[in-house]
Structures are given as structure tokens and as C-alpha cells.
Design an enzyme around this catalytic site. Structure first.
Site, PDB file in Angstrom:
ATOM      1  CB  SER A 268      38.352  39.400  46.899  1.00 55.39           C
ATOM      2  OG  SER A 268      39.585  39.086  47.503  1.00 55.39           O
ATOM      3  CE  LYS A 269      44.817  36.288  44.189  1.00 53.23           C
ATOM      4  NZ  LYS A 269      45.906  35.754  43.406  1.00 53.23           N
ATOM      5  NE  ARG A 270      45.279  39.381  47.773  1.00 54.97           N
ATOM      6  CZ  ARG A 270      46.171  38.487  47.427  1.00 54.97           C
ATOM      7  NH1 ARG A 270      46.394  37.452  48.204  1.00 54.97           N
ATOM      8  NH2 ARG A 270      46.863  38.606  46.307  1.00 54.97           N
ATOM      9  CD  GLU A 286      48.921  35.014  45.961  1.00 53.01           C
ATOM     10  OE1 GLU A 286      48.249  34.749  46.965  1.00 53.01           O
ATOM     11  OE2 GLU A 286      48.422  35.339  44.868  1.00 53.01           O
TER      12      GLU A 286
END
Ligand code: GLU
Length: 504
Positions: A268-270, A286
């Protein structure tokens, strides 16, 4: 005759390109190189609602940093198939022709349903416990489209400018079979496939239509893309078939997912444990930017090497490959079907291997600005020697500081373990003797320091080198002691020993 190899990387500018996307680009690039073919960058920007400012420029810069450069396409030069942005191709009327052809042959139809009507349909189907409520061969019969409305009404609606989409007319129960280079034969019943929208009400084609038209017009031989597109492939097969283009259709290859280190889902990009983007990426929607591999100190060669082995293997235990080497051996036969787990520690190891290949001169040049930022400057000879001594310990250039800062800064504390164990009056006396004998050295060089020290040991007995090291640097480990002392310089070493002896 086999088609010339022409592959494309076709990202949508909906955000920063993350490592999964870069791997797709890499595999396309390697395959093209291997077969002396073309690698094209096409920007699939037909979904205006998902367009993100700066994403296209980011994609181009990321590919450049990785050294995976297309030889045709947005940001890399025009070829015979320009333009390479779908929004521009739409203006040329390229897609509408194909949609019209599908309508004329009865394989696509106009649908006039409003979003309220579509919502109501979804609710009806959910209430009837349909597993995946979709617009298909059954449900379309209750909707407002050119298959259910009388012909003259359809004509009237079209003439009056009523909003419509064009949908693919998927048969109710038909077997769809296709061959994927990585997955082999895949069979799906058309009952699983929905009547995909091909042309949206704003006149823009959807991905499903646009990529097919472009793959055909750009003479793409292999469509290599992420696994997330596998469920749409049956619909794409139907479109090729209805357009009479089955024989021109590119071969398909769906790449496995890149899984997070726990193996329980897509990266995930997070992700907080490691970078996910090649370059730092600031998404205008963001607040917090994402740090990139580049900014984390990775070499592009290392990053690309890591990506190459996510889902592909060379068939032996070798791990270190340059792009050049990869492009001589890469084949889809060795791409796996199952997801590839990403190991962030291994990625660091790869960086270390590439760092070790750099010359001490190169490393010292790269470390210079970091050292300056810390408030220190040294001449080239010092820097080169420093890098040579500390190199073994580091995985990234910025770690030269972490592993070698004690060479620049005198200690304000001394390794507790060593001191507790070894600091006693007898050792203090021996160290004092070492200090005196260091003071007498005129030619302060590794070999001279070594020989002088050895001579002293012969005379007075063993002197604990680790203790000596701790008194000079504060820490218990590090490069070869005499090399380090030579580098630090006589005055510095004498001063530090004096301080230690007076403090302790
Ligand atoms: N625009 C699609 C994406 O961003 C491309 C998929 C394909 O390569 O066909 O994933």
C-alpha cells in the site's frame, strides 16, 4: 510472420507511480530490449475525474531516474503513432469510430439510464440477493437502452441530445477462452462479465475501449499489465472478437501482485516501513508527502535490481543484475503466477552491494555534501581514505555519517561495557605509555604507528587495543585501528587520549 515486439507502459495519471507500476514498466522495457523491439509510454487519461496534477511529469521523471526509458511516447519523443495521450487521441475521433462499428454490428448499444435509475437497479438486485449486481444480459432488459426502447424513440433521444453511454453487449451464456503468457489458458463464462461502458456520456472512451483501440493502432504485440486487469480481460477478448481483430490482438501477460512483507496483501502507498514510490511524491490532494527510494539513498540500479526479482527469477541463484544484463535474459516464462513478497531488508542489502561497487572517489564525492551539512569539511585525500575505511559497514551513503561520525567528533562518553570490564589502574598505566610513545612518532602513518606500538608491546606487555579504541572514539567497534588513527591525525589522537586520561 511473428509481429515486431512492441510493448507499452500505459499508466493513468491518477497519482504518483509506485513500485508496482515501475516493475510493470521494467518488465515491458526488458522484454522489448531482449527482442530488439519498441517500448512505448502511453498516458491513459480518459478519466478526467481522477486526473491528478503533476502525475504525468512524475511518471516521466521516475522512469528516467530508473533508467527505464521508452523509445517512443509522452516525454520521450514522438513516433509514427503520436499522439500518445488518450485525451488528445479522443479529439482526433479515434475511439468513436470503433464504438460506432460495434453499435452497427449489434455488439454494443446506447444506454440512457440516469444515475438514479442505475442506483435503483443496484438496490433492486441487492434486495433480491444478487451476489454482484451488474448491468448484464439479464438486467439490461429492464433498463432504458437501445435494446429495450423502440427504434424511433432511440433516434429521438439521440437527436435531442439526451445523455447516453455506449455499452458492450455481452452474451448471456458463452464460454470465453484466452491464453495468458504467464497464466496459461483462462476460461470464463460470459455470465460473469458485465456490459462494460465503452464510451462515457462526456464522449470519452473508457479504459476498456481506449486501450484496445490504441493497442491495435499502435501495433502493440504484447499487453503486459498488472494482475488487477485479469478480471476485465474476458470483456476485452469479446471486444477484439466483435471488431474482427482477434488475429491482431496483442498477446496478454498479467503480472503477479507485489505483496507487503507480511504477505497478506498488496503493497500500500501508506506503507510506513519502507518507501513505495521511486521518487518522493507530493500528492496535491494530501497533506503529507511520500518519501521516495531516491531520497532514501537508494541507487537506481539497486532499486531496479530489486524490482526485477519481484515475480521473476533467472533460473539460478544469481541475484545481482544490471539492466543491461537483465535485458539479455528476461523472459515471461520465468515470471511467476503467485504474488511476490517484498523484503525491505533485502532491498537494503541490494543497495549495499551496489555501494560496494562504487569507487572510494565516487563515494567520497557523494558523502561530501552530507558531511558539510553536519558542519565538517575535509580534503579529498582524507575523504577518500575515510570512505575506504568505513565502506564495509554502510548500506547507504548517508550512513557514512552514522558509522563514522566519531572520526570527526571527539567522544563525550565511552562505551560502558568496555570501560566497566577493562578500565583499571594497570591498563591506565599501559595506555599512558602508549600515549607517550605516540607523541614521539614523527611520521604519522599506519605502518609507523603499528610498528611503534608493537615495539612498545614487546617491552611492556599486551596493551588492550579495544580499550585504546574506546578512549579515542568512544565506541567499541570500527575500522582497523591503526588505519583510523593515521587518518585522524596525530594531534587529534593525542588530544583525545589526553582528555580521556584526565577525565577518567
Ligand atoms: N491505464 C491502465 C493502468 O493504469 C493500464 C492497464 C494496461 O496496461 O492495459 O493500470
Amino acid at each position: 510472420m511473428e509481429k515486431r515486439v512492441r510493448v507499452r507502459f500505459a499508466p493513468s495519471p491518477t497519482g504518483g507511480l509506485h513500485m508496482g507500476g515501475v516493475r510493470t514498466a521494467l518488465f515491458n522495457y526488458l522484454f522489448a530490449k531482449r527482442h530488439g523491439g519498441d517500448f512505448i509510454l502511453r498516458i491513459e487519461d480518459t478519466d478526467q475525474t481522477r486526473f491528478v496534477e503533476g502525475a504525468e511529469e512524475y511518471i516521466v521523471s521516475a522512469l528516467k531516474w530508473c533508467g527505464i526509458e521508452p523509445n517512443e511516447g509522452v516525454g520521450f519523443g514522438d513516433g509514427p503513432h503520436k499522439p500518445y495521450r488518450q485525451s488528445e487521441r479522443k479529439e482526433l475521433g479515434i475511439y468513436k469510430k470503433y464504438a460506432d462499428k460495434l453499435i452497427a454490428s449489434g455488439h454494443a448499444y446506447y444506454a440512457f439510464d440516469t444515475s438514479e435509475e442505475l442506483d435503483a437497479m443496484r438496490k433492486r438486485l441487492e434486495a433480491a440477493k444478487m451476489v454482484s449486481p451488474q448491468y448484464n444480459a439479464v438486467t439490461r432488459q429492464n433498463m432504458r437502452n437501445s435494446l429495450t426502447l423502440p427504434e424511433d424513440e432511440v433516434k429521438k433521444l439521440l437527436e435531442s441530445g439526451e445523455k447516453y453511454v455506449v455499452r458492450l453487449k455481452v452474451p448471456r451464456n458463452e464460454e470465453i477462452r484466452f491464453n495468458d503468457i504467464i497464466r496459461g489458458w483462462v476460461t470464463v463464462n460470459s455470465a460473469q462479465v458485465d456490459d462494460k461502458v465503452l464510451l462515457k456520456s462526456d464522449g470519452m472512451p473508457t479504459y476498456h475501449l481506449a486501450h484496445i483501440v490504441d493497442d491495435i493502432e499502435m501495433e502493440i504485440s504484447h499487453a503486459v499489465r498488472g494482475e488487477e486487469w485479469l478480471p476485465s480481460a474476458p470483456a476485452h477478448i469479446l471486444i477484439y472478437k466483435y471488431l474482427g481483430l482477434e488475429n491482431e490482438m496483442p498477446k496478454l501477460a498479467h503480472l503477479p501482485l507485489i505483496l507487503n512483507p507480511d504477505g497478506n496483501g498488496k503493497i500500500s502507498k501508506r506503507e510506513a516501513r519502507f518507501p513505495v514510490f521511486p521518487l518522493s511524491w507530493k500528492d496535491p490532494r494530501e497533506a503529507t508527502p511520500y518519501i521516495g527510494y531516491k531520497e532514501s539513498g537508494y541507487y537506481p540500479e539497486a532499486f531496479v535490481n530489486v524490482l526485477a526479482l519481484l515475480g521473476w527469477n533467472p533460473g539460478n541463484n544469481e541475484e545481482l543484475f544490471t539492466v543491461e544484463e537483465l535485458s539479455k535474459i528476461f523472459e515471461f516464462e520465468r515470471v511467476h503466477k503467485s504474488g511476490a513478497k517484498f523484503d525491505p531488508e533485502k532491498a537494503k542489502w541490494f543497495n549495499q552491494q551496489y555501494l560496494r561497487k562504487k569507487s572510494d572517489e565516487e563515494l567520497s564525492e557523494a558523502f561530501k555534501p552530507i558531511l558539510k551539512e553536519k558542519g565538517f569539511e575535509r580534503d579529498a585525500a582524507f575523504m577518500i581514505e575515510f570512505c575506504k575505511l568505513v565502506k564495509e559497514k554502510v548500506q547507504f551513503v548517508h550512513e557514512f555519517w552514522d558509522h563514522g561520525k566519531y572520526i570527526f567528533i571527539a567522544p563525550d562518553a565511552y562505551d560502558e561495557k568496555v570501560m566497566t570490564k577493562k578500565w583499571n589502574p594497570q591498563n591506565k598505566e599501559l595506555v599512558t605509555k602508549a600515549l607517550d610513545c605516540f607523541k614521539g612518532i614523527t611520521d604519522w602513518k599506519t605502518q609507523v604507528i603499528h610498528d611503534t606500538f608493537e615495539a612498545l608491546v614487546k617491552e611492556v606487555g599486551k596493551i588492550d587495543m579495544q580499550l585504546l579504541r574506546v578512549l579515542i572514539t568512544g565506541v567499541a567497534g570500527g575500522p582497523q585501528l591503526f588505519d583510523m588513527l593515521a587518518l585522524m591525525g596525530k594531534d587529534e589522537v593525542i588530544n583525545r587520549m589526553n582528555t580521556a586520561l584526565s577525565k577518567l
